[in-house]
Each structure stands twice: as C-alpha cells, then as structure tokens.
Design a protein around this motif. Structure first.
Motif, PDB file in Angstrom:
ATOM      1  N   THR A   2      48.454  41.965  29.848  1.00 25.04           N
ATOM      2  CA  THR A   2      49.006  40.646  29.562  1.00 25.04           C
ATOM      3  C   THR A   2      47.976  39.565  29.844  1.00 25.04           C
ATOM      4  O   THR A   2      46.950  39.815  30.498  1.00 25.04           O
ATOM      5  CB  THR A   2      50.248  40.379  30.426  1.00 25.04           C
ATOM      6  OG1 THR A   2      49.848  40.342  31.806  1.00 25.04           O
ATOM      7  CG2 THR A   2      51.291  41.470  30.228  1.00 25.04           C
ATOM      8  N   LYS A   3      48.276  38.370  29.372  1.00 25.18           N
ATOM      9  CA  LYS A   3      47.390  37.233  29.616  1.00 25.18           C
ATOM     10  C   LYS A   3      47.290  36.947  31.111  1.00 25.18           C
ATOM     11  O   LYS A   3      46.231  36.567  31.610  1.00 25.18           O
ATOM     12  CB  LYS A   3      47.906  36.007  28.866  1.00 25.18           C
ATOM     13  CG  LYS A   3      46.970  34.807  28.914  1.00 25.18           C
ATOM     14  CD  LYS A   3      47.495  33.694  28.033  1.00 25.18           C
ATOM     15  CE  LYS A   3      46.520  32.518  28.020  1.00 25.18           C
ATOM     16  NZ  LYS A   3      47.015  31.426  27.136  1.00 25.18           N
ATOM     17  N   GLU A  32      43.369  37.194  23.711  1.00 23.35           N
ATOM     18  CA  GLU A  32      44.094  37.026  22.460  1.00 23.35           C
ATOM     19  C   GLU A  32      45.336  37.921  22.409  1.00 23.35           C
ATOM     20  O   GLU A  32      46.438  37.449  22.213  1.00 23.35           O
ATOM     21  CB  GLU A  32      43.174  37.339  21.268  1.00 23.35           C
ATOM     22  CG  GLU A  32      42.032  36.345  21.094  1.00 23.35           C
ATOM     23  CD  GLU A  32      42.516  34.931  20.779  1.00 23.35           C
ATOM     24  OE1 GLU A  32      43.616  34.793  20.193  1.00 23.35           O
ATOM     25  OE2 GLU A  32      41.804  33.969  21.112  1.00 23.35           O
ATOM     26  N   SER A  33      45.116  39.237  22.599  1.00 23.01           N
ATOM     27  CA  SER A  33      46.250  40.157  22.544  1.00 23.01           C
ATOM     28  C   SER A  33      45.828  41.521  23.075  1.00 23.01           C
ATOM     29  O   SER A  33      44.639  41.803  23.231  1.00 23.01           O
ATOM     30  CB  SER A  33      46.763  40.300  21.107  1.00 23.01           C
ATOM     31  OG  SER A  33      45.773  40.920  20.291  1.00 23.01           O
ATOM     32  N   ARG A  41      42.026  42.553  22.813  1.00 26.44           N
ATOM     33  CA  ARG A  41      41.287  41.666  21.917  1.00 26.44           C
ATOM     34  C   ARG A  41      41.001  40.342  22.625  1.00 26.44           C
ATOM     35  O   ARG A  41      41.915  39.668  23.096  1.00 26.44           O
ATOM     36  CB  ARG A  41      42.064  41.437  20.618  1.00 26.44           C
ATOM     37  CG  ARG A  41      42.341  42.733  19.876  1.00 26.44           C
ATOM     38  CD  ARG A  41      42.895  42.519  18.489  1.00 26.44           C
ATOM     39  NE  ARG A  41      43.185  43.799  17.850  1.00 26.44           N
ATOM     40  CZ  ARG A  41      42.270  44.565  17.255  1.00 26.44           C
ATOM     41  NH1 ARG A  41      41.015  44.143  17.190  1.00 26.44           N
ATOM     42  NH2 ARG A  41      42.597  45.724  16.723  1.00 26.44           N
ATOM     43  N   LEU A  42      39.697  40.003  22.667  1.00 25.86           N
ATOM     44  CA  LEU A  42      39.238  38.766  23.278  1.00 25.86           C
ATOM     45  C   LEU A  42      38.482  37.958  22.237  1.00 25.86           C
ATOM     46  O   LEU A  42      37.944  38.508  21.272  1.00 25.86           O
ATOM     47  CB  LEU A  42      38.316  39.051  24.471  1.00 25.86           C
ATOM     48  CG  LEU A  42      38.853  39.953  25.580  1.00 25.86           C
ATOM     49  CD1 LEU A  42      37.749  40.269  26.580  1.00 25.86           C
ATOM     50  CD2 LEU A  42      40.027  39.299  26.286  1.00 25.86           C
ATOM     51  N   ILE A  77      35.800  42.147  20.871  1.00 25.37           N
ATOM     52  CA  ILE A  77      35.501  40.729  21.044  1.00 25.37           C
ATOM     53  C   ILE A  77      35.092  40.152  19.697  1.00 25.37           C
ATOM     54  O   ILE A  77      34.182  40.663  19.038  1.00 25.37           O
ATOM     55  CB  ILE A  77      34.372  40.514  22.065  1.00 25.37           C
ATOM     56  CG1 ILE A  77      34.707  41.203  23.391  1.00 25.37           C
ATOM     57  CG2 ILE A  77      34.130  39.026  22.307  1.00 25.37           C
ATOM     58  CD1 ILE A  77      33.584  41.153  24.409  1.00 25.37           C
ATOM     59  N   SER A  78      35.744  39.091  19.281  1.00 20.01           N
ATOM     60  CA  SER A  78      35.418  38.452  18.006  1.00 20.01           C
ATOM     61  C   SER A  78      35.155  36.973  18.219  1.00 20.01           C
ATOM     62  O   SER A  78      35.609  36.385  19.203  1.00 20.01           O
ATOM     63  CB  SER A  78      36.573  38.636  17.003  1.00 20.01           C
ATOM     64  OG  SER A  78      37.768  38.062  17.513  1.00 20.01           O
ATOM     65  N   ALA A  79      34.390  36.394  17.295  1.00 20.38           N
ATOM     66  CA  ALA A  79      34.062  34.973  17.398  1.00 20.38           C
ATOM     67  C   ALA A  79      35.271  34.142  16.988  1.00 20.38           C
ATOM     68  O   ALA A  79      35.881  34.380  15.952  1.00 20.38           O
ATOM     69  CB  ALA A  79      32.867  34.638  16.509  1.00 20.38           C
ATOM     70  N   ALA A  80      35.596  33.160  17.812  1.00 22.88           N
ATOM     71  CA  ALA A  80      36.753  32.318  17.542  1.00 22.88           C
ATOM     72  C   ALA A  80      36.620  31.608  16.208  1.00 22.88           C
ATOM     73  O   ALA A  80      37.582  31.490  15.445  1.00 22.88           O
ATOM     74  CB  ALA A  80      36.946  31.303  18.665  1.00 22.88           C
TER      75      ALA A  80
END
Length: 207
Positions: A2-3, A32-33, A41-42, A77-80
């Motif tokens: 969780t967050k 993110e989730s 996922r960040l 990890i992905s770019a916002a």
C-alpha cells in the motif's frame, strides 16, 4: 503493498543509502500502485531517473519492499512525464524540471532545502562556505574550478545546490547544470556508443 507501507519504508531507505543519495534519487519516487501479479509500480521525474534508479537501487528497493510485502516480486519504475496521457495543449503540461534552464541539458534536480540561508556554518566548513558564496556571486574568481573535499555531513552537496540556486536567482539567463559523476559518465559512455562525442562536448561547453 500500500501507499502507507511505501511511506513507512522511507526512513529505512534513508538510513541505508544516506541522506544525500536518498534525497537525490529515492525521495523523488512516487508510489503508483501494487498489482495483484506482484509488481510494485513507481514513478520518477524523468526517464534518466528511471534508468539510474533501476540500475543502482533496484535490488535494494526490491529487498526492502519484499520484507514488508513478500508478494511483491518486481518493481517497475516509469517516468511520470511519459505516463501522462496526451493533452490538447502539450505546452501546458507541467512536469518536474531539472536544474538546467534548457531542455537539452537535463541534470539532477535541485533540493529546495539546500540554500545558503539554511546552511549551518562551523569551523570545519567556514572556508568552503565563503568560497561557495564568492562563486555564487558571479564574476571572476581566483579559484576555478572550486573543489570541495571533506568528510560526510559537512555540507558539500548542500553548498553545490546552494551555488546553483543563487546563480539562478541572480542571473536567470545563465545555464546552470547540477550533475553527479555517475550521470556524467553515463552520458559520456552513451555518446561514445552513439558516436555523438561532438554533441557531448558542445552540451557541456554551453554551460
């Protein structure tokens, strides 16, 4: 995952990698989730952030997260900025901006906390502080480049950020770039592979 669990991990991550590395590379990450298939996922400010954090902190992050939630088996990890849906007016989309004023000079983001007015001056760092202030005032100096050396926690990173903030405020037209040695080498090797060394040289000469 969780967050709230991700937030609870921040103190442990900071202790493990150190305040400077944490503030530069891990603190900007956003939860993110957590998918049911075991993927956390960040998001990160830029694609370079994604690559660097994945390569240098990926295993550490996974081990820390897995202790809290054994169900997490992978971290993505992905770019916002890349994850944003296309907008009718792309120019109005706000994304985290690096220190460089120009788009073609992406660097590490500046920490808003690291300014001269928040720097604690003491005997071990008073000379470095005075020299940094002199550089930040602009103009010619007798020492160029300014080389800072000292133990952990004496304020080297703080002073470098403070110089950049001061220069940007005094002379907005200047191109200021804050870059780690790792980032410099990454760009150097990338330029060699792509045979773009002239572009590499010109980019840094334009600072």
């Amino acid at each position: 995952m969780t967050k709230e669990q991700w937030g609870a991990l921040q103190g442990d991550l900071c202790k493990t990698v150190g305040q400077n590395s944490y503030a530069t590379w891990l603190e900007p990450l956003t939860f993110e989730s957590a998918d049911t298939d075991g993927v956390l996922r960040l998001s990160a400010p830029t694609s370079f952030f994604c690559t660097y954090v994945t390569q240098n902190y990926g295993d550490l992050l996974l081990s820390k997260v897995a202790r809290v939630n054994p169900g997490i088996r992978r971290i993505a990890i992905s770019a916002a900025s890349m994850r944003k849906a296309p907008a009718p007016k792309p120019a109005t989309v706000e994304a985290p901006q690096p220190v460089a004023a120009r788009k073609d000079l992406p660097g590490a983001p500046l920490d808003a906390r690291f300014t001269f007015d928040r720097f604690i001056v003491g005997k071990p760092n008073e000379l470095a502080h005075a020299a940094a202030k002199r550089v930040a005032e602009g103009g010619q100096v007798t020492f160029n480049p300014l080389f800072l050396y000292g133990g952990v926690g004496l304020g080297k990173t703080h002073l470098m950020h403070a110089i950049a903030w001061e220069l940007r405020e005094r002379s907005p037209e200047l191109t200021v770039l804050y870059l780690s040695a790792e980032q410099f080498m990454y760009r150097f090797v990338q330029s060699l592979r792509e045979r773009k060394m002239l572009d590499f040289k010109e980019m840094f000469r334009s600072v």
